[in-house]
Design an enzyme around this catalytic site. Structure first.
Site, PDB file in Angstrom:
ATOM      1  CB  SER A 133      -0.865   0.011   1.263  1.00  8.92           C
ATOM      2  OG  SER A 133      -1.530   1.249   1.427  1.00  8.92           O
ATOM      3  CE1 TYR A 146      -3.828  -2.104   5.263  1.00  5.49           C
ATOM      4  CE2 TYR A 146      -3.202   0.209   5.332  1.00  5.49           C
ATOM      5  CZ  TYR A 146      -3.520  -0.923   4.610  1.00  5.49           C
ATOM      6  OH  TYR A 146      -3.509  -0.882   3.239  1.00  5.49           O
TER       7      TYR A 146
END
Length: 277
Positions: A133, A146
């Site tokens: 990401s 995360y």
């Protein structure tokens, strides 16, 4: 000529589904994996093969890989896409939930790499694609677990690339920006359940609103943008080591490099509408 074989995890929706379809369109024999194979019916109807696989269960991963090898005799591409976003203040998130976040987003991906690498080394070819990401290069509040998984997967991918290059194997990192999937809504729900009523409730409300923002949703890129980047990477003679694609990915990653920690903190705080003292 024997078709190349690709395994895509988290293929029941979003980026995984789009990637499975894109690789199938490019001529691969594609196996789409999800915990429940019945959720892959849309793919099987279009000629993509379903594999029941839980990336937190070693027996399930071993069985899935064995099934593909018995059926097709090879695995040329592994796309590690399975993952989710566990949001909440680090003080609030139960430590077992933190462990689960790493089990799904990190350990599952590396374990699958371990399982396919002997076969790739034997053929002296193959590509492992790890979906990280832009959040693997920068930070946002209430997303510590995360971001931790994505930072970890970036580092592991770099080390793995050096290790397997002598065997003719490529390791590619895909760094999505804002993508129009269910991810944001699910993360917002988890955030509110975790930190919506305590000391961090004002921050939780701001971040949840940002995750659900209609303005952001309208700007977000479709999953096909990521699928196309993966398709280009796995068919390239010499793929790039990283592909930052999707809304905001390149400018935000560049900003993180150029700005100091404090400056970037200010930018993110303003962008997410965090309350100030």
């Amino acid at each position: 000529m024997t078709k190349k074989v690709a395994l895509v995890t988290g293929a029941s929706s979003g980026i995984g589904e789009a990637t499975a379809r894109e690789l199938h369109r490019r001529g691969f024999t594609v196996y789409g994996a999800a915990r429940r194979a019945d959720r892959l019916q849309r793919l099987t109807g279009d000629g993509i093969r379903a594999v029941a696989m839980d990336v937190t269960d070693d027996d399930s991963m071993r069985s899935g890989i064995a099934e593909i090898l018995a059926d097709s005799g090879r695995i040329d591409v592994l796309v590690n896409n399975a993952g989710y976003g566990s949001y909440g203040a680090l003080e609030d998130v139960d430590i077992d939930e933190g462990r689960r976040q790493f089990e799904v987003n990190v350990f599952g991906a590396i374990r699958l790499a371990q399982l396919v690498l002997p076969h790739m080394r034997e053929r002296r070819s193959g590509t492992i694609v790890n979906i990280t990401s832009m959040g693997g290069k920068l930070h946002t509040p209430l997303g510590g677990w995360y971001h931790g998984t994505k930072f970890a997967l970036e580092a592991l991918s770099d080390c793995l690339r050096l290790e397997v290059t002598p065997f003719g194997i490529d390791v590619v990192v895909i760094e999505p920006g804002g993508i129009a999937t269910e991810w944001g809504g699910i993360a917002a729900e988890h955030l509110e359940e975790t930190s919506g009523g305590g000391a961090y409730k004002a921050q939780a409300a701001a971040i949840a609103a940002s995750l659900r923002s209609e303005a952001n949703a309208n700007r977000n890129s479709p999953p096909s943008v990521i699928a196309d980047a993966i398709g280009r990477a796995v068919t390239a003679k010499r793929p790039r080591t990283r592909y930052a694609v999707g809304f905001g990915a390149k400018p935000l990653i560049a900003a993180r490099v150029l700005l100091s920690d404090r400056q970037f903190d200010t930018v993110i705080s303003r962008a997410t509408g965090l309350p100030r003292e």
